[in-house]
Design a protein around this motif. Structure first.
Motif, PDB file in Angstrom:
ATOM      1  N   GLY A  82     -42.682  25.727   6.042  1.00 31.63           N
ATOM      2  CA  GLY A  82     -43.537  24.989   5.069  1.00 31.63           C
ATOM      3  C   GLY A  82     -43.080  23.996   3.935  1.00 31.63           C
ATOM      4  O   GLY A  82     -43.516  23.693   3.114  1.00 31.63           O
ATOM      5  N   ASP A  83     -41.633  23.800   4.111  1.00 34.20           N
ATOM      6  CA  ASP A  83     -40.990  23.325   3.111  1.00 34.20           C
ATOM      7  C   ASP A  83     -41.077  21.576   3.237  1.00 34.20           C
ATOM      8  O   ASP A  83     -40.004  20.961   3.979  1.00 34.20           O
ATOM      9  CB  ASP A  83     -39.297  23.354   3.085  1.00 34.20           C
ATOM     10  N   PHE A  84     -42.205  21.088   2.631  1.00 35.20           N
ATOM     11  CA  PHE A  84     -42.550  19.776   3.061  1.00 35.20           C
ATOM     12  C   PHE A  84     -41.735  18.775   2.432  1.00 35.20           C
ATOM     13  O   PHE A  84     -41.290  17.497   2.663  1.00 35.20           O
ATOM     14  CB  PHE A  84     -43.914  19.702   2.456  1.00 35.20           C
ATOM     15  N   LEU A  85     -40.837  19.058   1.300  1.00 36.40           N
ATOM     16  CA  LEU A  85     -39.861  18.255   0.372  1.00 36.40           C
ATOM     17  C   LEU A  85     -38.757  17.822   1.480  1.00 36.40           C
ATOM     18  O   LEU A  85     -38.345  16.801   1.604  1.00 36.40           O
ATOM     19  CB  LEU A  85     -39.393  18.932  -0.713  1.00 36.40           C
ATOM     20  N   GLU A  86     -38.231  18.956   1.762  1.00 33.72           N
ATOM     21  CA  GLU A  86     -36.948  18.913   2.627  1.00 33.72           C
ATOM     22  C   GLU A  86     -37.235  18.304   4.219  1.00 33.72           C
ATOM     23  O   GLU A  86     -36.313  17.383   4.412  1.00 33.72           O
ATOM     24  CB  GLU A  86     -36.092  20.068   2.632  1.00 33.72           C
ATOM     25  N   TRP A  87     -38.311  18.540   4.538  1.00 31.23           N
ATOM     26  CA  TRP A  87     -38.464  18.281   5.860  1.00 31.23           C
ATOM     27  C   TRP A  87     -39.039  16.717   5.913  1.00 31.23           C
ATOM     28  O   TRP A  87     -38.467  15.973   6.541  1.00 31.23           O
ATOM     29  CB  TRP A  87     -39.846  18.997   6.393  1.00 31.23           C
ATOM     30  N   LYS A  88     -39.634  16.272   5.051  1.00 28.10           N
ATOM     31  CA  LYS A  88     -39.798  14.798   4.939  1.00 28.10           C
ATOM     32  C   LYS A  88     -38.774  13.915   4.689  1.00 28.10           C
ATOM     33  O   LYS A  88     -38.607  12.884   5.128  1.00 28.10           O
ATOM     34  CB  LYS A  88     -41.157  14.611   3.767  1.00 28.10           C
ATOM     35  N   TYR A  89     -37.985  14.589   3.693  1.00 28.65           N
ATOM     36  CA  TYR A  89     -36.507  13.781   3.366  1.00 28.65           C
ATOM     37  C   TYR A  89     -35.870  13.528   4.741  1.00 28.65           C
ATOM     38  O   TYR A  89     -35.285  12.754   4.925  1.00 28.65           O
ATOM     39  CB  TYR A  89     -35.741  14.703   2.243  1.00 28.65           C
ATOM     40  N   LEU A  90     -35.762  14.680   5.454  1.00 26.09           N
ATOM     41  CA  LEU A  90     -35.059  14.616   6.781  1.00 26.09           C
ATOM     42  C   LEU A  90     -35.695  13.891   7.748  1.00 26.09           C
ATOM     43  O   LEU A  90     -34.996  12.971   8.430  1.00 26.09           O
ATOM     44  CB  LEU A  90     -34.660  15.871   7.227  1.00 26.09           C
ATOM     45  N   MET A  91     -36.857  13.831   7.766  1.00 21.26           N
ATOM     46  CA  MET A  91     -37.521  13.086   8.866  1.00 21.26           C
ATOM     47  C   MET A  91     -37.663  11.410   8.641  1.00 21.26           C
ATOM     48  O   MET A  91     -37.778  10.509   9.549  1.00 21.26           O
ATOM     49  CB  MET A  91     -39.031  13.648   9.129  1.00 21.26           C
ATOM     50  N   ASP A  92     -37.718  11.419   7.112  1.00 13.62           N
ATOM     51  CA  ASP A  92     -37.477   9.889   6.848  1.00 13.62           C
ATOM     52  C   ASP A  92     -36.259   9.197   7.076  1.00 13.62           C
ATOM     53  O   ASP A  92     -36.101   8.038   7.753  1.00 13.62           O
ATOM     54  CB  ASP A  92     -37.576   9.648   5.216  1.00 13.62           C
ATOM     55  N   LYS A  93     -35.161  10.125   7.184  1.00 11.13           N
ATOM     56  CA  LYS A  93     -33.871   9.446   7.714  1.00 11.13           C
ATOM     57  C   LYS A  93     -33.883   9.480   9.039  1.00 11.13           C
ATOM     58  O   LYS A  93     -33.264   8.419   9.433  1.00 11.13           O
ATOM     59  CB  LYS A  93     -32.836  10.548   7.383  1.00 11.13           C
ATOM     60  N   ALA A  94     -34.662  10.310   9.901  1.00  8.11           N
ATOM     61  CA  ALA A  94     -34.446  10.010  11.319  1.00  8.11           C
ATOM     62  C   ALA A  94     -35.298   9.030  11.878  1.00  8.11           C
ATOM     63  O   ALA A  94     -34.911   8.013  12.503  1.00  8.11           O
ATOM     64  CB  ALA A  94     -35.013  11.291  11.854  1.00  8.11           C
ATOM     65  N   VAL A  95     -36.394   8.661  10.911  1.00  6.03           N
ATOM     66  CA  VAL A  95     -37.270   7.457  11.218  1.00  6.03           C
ATOM     67  C   VAL A  95     -36.684   6.307  10.986  1.00  6.03           C
ATOM     68  O   VAL A  95     -36.531   5.345  11.544  1.00  6.03           O
ATOM     69  CB  VAL A  95     -38.561   7.616  10.732  1.00  6.03           C
ATOM     70  N   LYS A  96     -35.798   6.192  10.053  1.00  9.43           N
ATOM     71  CA  LYS A  96     -35.196   5.094   9.475  1.00  9.43           C
ATOM     72  C   LYS A  96     -34.169   4.603  10.551  1.00  9.43           C
ATOM     73  O   LYS A  96     -33.996   3.256  10.641  1.00  9.43           O
ATOM     74  CB  LYS A  96     -34.452   5.252   8.009  1.00  9.43           C
ATOM     75  N   PHE A  97     -33.333   5.509  11.086  1.00  5.87           N
ATOM     76  CA  PHE A  97     -32.341   5.126  11.969  1.00  5.87           C
ATOM     77  C   PHE A  97     -32.785   4.881  13.421  1.00  5.87           C
ATOM     78  O   PHE A  97     -32.089   4.477  14.183  1.00  5.87           O
ATOM     79  CB  PHE A  97     -31.133   6.157  11.864  1.00  5.87           C
ATOM     80  N   ASP A  98     -33.922   5.727  13.792  1.00  3.96           N
ATOM     81  CA  ASP A  98     -34.474   5.373  15.081  1.00  3.96           C
ATOM     82  C   ASP A  98     -36.084   5.510  15.016  1.00  3.96           C
ATOM     83  O   ASP A  98     -36.427   6.482  15.713  1.00  3.96           O
ATOM     84  CB  ASP A  98     -33.903   6.393  15.936  1.00  3.96           C
ATOM     85  N   PRO A  99     -36.440   4.510  14.655  1.00  3.04           N
ATOM     86  CA  PRO A  99     -37.951   4.678  14.533  1.00  3.04           C
ATOM     87  C   PRO A  99     -38.784   5.019  15.586  1.00  3.04           C
ATOM     88  O   PRO A  99     -39.871   5.666  15.836  1.00  3.04           O
ATOM     89  CB  PRO A  99     -38.627   3.435  13.713  1.00  3.04           C
TER      90      PRO A  99
END
Lengths: 272, 193
Positions: A82-99
């Motif tokens: 349920g940690d939306f803060l860390e999850w979104k931070y990490l997934m934003d990175k993932a999307v940035k590098f391989d959308p």
């Protein structure tokens, strides 16, 4: 032969959400990503919440900070806790590098875990605009992403658009119907007072995957059309199926249009 | 919610990231101040391990938690609610939880929207404790909500007494559970997961 190898390597890295094939990076000359990928393999055998699992992925990111897979793999434990803060931070990175490889997961999870309807729509539609192939299903396999997009539109009050999207999807001859597709379509018809269409959709759902929910909502159609006997009968079927475990289920979250035993029992009591 | 990720590297980026400062003297001064601030601000973080046993683990803190709540087993054996493949387990199912919040939560007229998560442990007897709260705005950026919002949510969550031990059949275990509240302008829109 060369073409076969290329297709094999591409196929195993582009279309699978699991651990990428590290050899593919090597084959294509990306030594840094190959090393990062090998470091990520050290997490094998460890629970995704565990320190060792996370540290292996940290090592991978330290080797190649653009290794999208590692961010995504790290994010899952945060999502499930349920940690939306860390999850979104990490997934934003993932999307940035391989959308094109990561937008499906971020979009789906924004809907599934956080009911971030507009965010999910934005991600799914962006993905659809970036690729030529079918955008595919949710990570749990329960929904095609266009069906999930439709449910997000429904939640935002755009029910006609939601119906249009689902109808378009299920009418595609190449599409394999999802386990809840016709239930959601039927509920949308019910909510827009298209009762005949609702009954047709529920009949199709019954063929695909008989659930307590479809009988509950079918009961509501009968109630709306003043068929008290059919209403009671469907509620009783819904209750039996629910108690047998034939109901919508997701181990992590409550799905849209899911009902509970108390929902059925209240309806039964109200009609006595 | 502890955001250990914000320590170290990100602190440095904030302190040293400006490319506009060209004077070496100014740069040295800034670096000195930065190092001092890092030593002061991040010293406590340095001593902490980056990860606990599992992501999302909550360390006991008697000042916050009191002494009443106790685990049945060791810290190393606390599971996650979904590890049992039974979904959230509460008397009356999730519908009962939603009903409690529908009745007890009073909307607060504040221009704040986003998510608030309250994570806690349910022990093998169905008792809950170690409540921790984190919050974000609609852009998933950390945000502190009006205390009239968070205090209500925390209080109602702590009052929930229908948690079932997991698994249902035998050998009940301690497990982590959480509730996420979707807030729009101080009103409670959805209870998740």
């Amino acid at each position: 032969m060369r073409l076969f190898i290329v297709l094999l390597l591409l196929g195993s890295t582009t279309f699978l959400a699991a651990q990428p094939n590290c050899e593919a990076y090597k084959y294509f000359g990306d030594e840094l990503k190959y090393k990062a990928c090998k470091a990520a393999e050290k997490r094998a055998g460890y629970y995704q919440f565990s320190r060792r699992y996370q540290e292996a992925l940290d090592e991978a990111i330290a080797i190649d900070s653009t290794f999208a897979f590692a961010y995504r793999a790290k994010s899952t434990a945060y999502l499930k806790s349920g940690d939306f803060l860390e999850w979104k931070y990490l997934m934003d990175k993932a999307v940035k590098f391989d959308p094109t490889a990561q937008l499906d997961y971020r979009g789906w999870c924004r809907y599934q875990f956080f009911r971030d309807y507009q965010g999910a729509i934005d991600d799914i539609e962006l993905l659809d605009s970036l690729v030529e192939y079918d955008i595919g299903h949710s990570v749990n396999g329960d929904y095609h992403l266009h069906i999930a997009r439709a449910l997000c539109y429904k939640a935002l009050g755009k029910k006609e658009l939601a119906i249009e999207i689902i109808e378009g999807q299920v009418q595609d001859s190449t599409y394999f119907v999802g386990i809840y597709d016709f239930l959601h379509l039927g509920v949308l018809y019910l909510e827009t007072e298209q009762y005949d269409k609702a009954l047709t959709a529920f009949a199709r759902q019954e063929q695909e995957n008989d659930l307590a929910e479809l009988h509950y909502y079918r009961a509501l159609v009968h109630k709306a059309t003043s068929d008290a006997e059919a209403y009671q009968g469907e509620l009783r079927i819904a209750k039996n199926l629910y108690q047998e475990g034939r109901k919508m289920f997701d181990p992590y979250v409550e799905q849209m249009d899911k009902i509970f035993l108390s929902t059925i029992e209240k309806a039964l009591v109200a009609e006595r | 919610m502890k955001r250990w990720r914000l320590s170290g590297k990100r602190c440095q980026n904030v302190l040293f990231g400006s490319s506009m400062i060209k004077s070496r003297i100014v740069m040295k001064t800034v670096r000195l101040i930065g190092i001092l601030l890092l030593l002061m601000g991040c010293a406590t973080e340095k001593d902490k391990p980056k990860y606990l046993r599992w992501v999302g683990d909550i360390e006991a803190d008697p000042e916050i938690d009191g002494e009443v709540f106790q685990l049945c087993f060791s810290e190393a054996r606390v599971k996650q609610y979904f590890n049992f493949s039974q979904g959230m387990q509460y008397d009356g199912e999730k519908a009962a939880i939603v009903e409690v919040f529908r009745q007890d939560y009073e909307a607060v007229d504040v221009p704040q929207s986003g998510w608030i998560r309250i994570r806690f442990i349910v022990n093998c007897k169905g008792e809950s404790g170690r409540f921790r709260l984190s919050a974000s705005n609609t852009q998933y950026q950390a945000q502190e909500f009006d205390s009239r919002v968070t205090d209500q949510l925390l209080s109602i969550t702590q009052s929930l007494n229908g948690w079932k031990p997991l698994p249902d059949s035998k050998d009940p275990r301690d497990y982590y559970q959480y509730l996420t509240f979707k807030i729009e302008d101080g009103a409670l829109k959805e209870v998740l997961p």
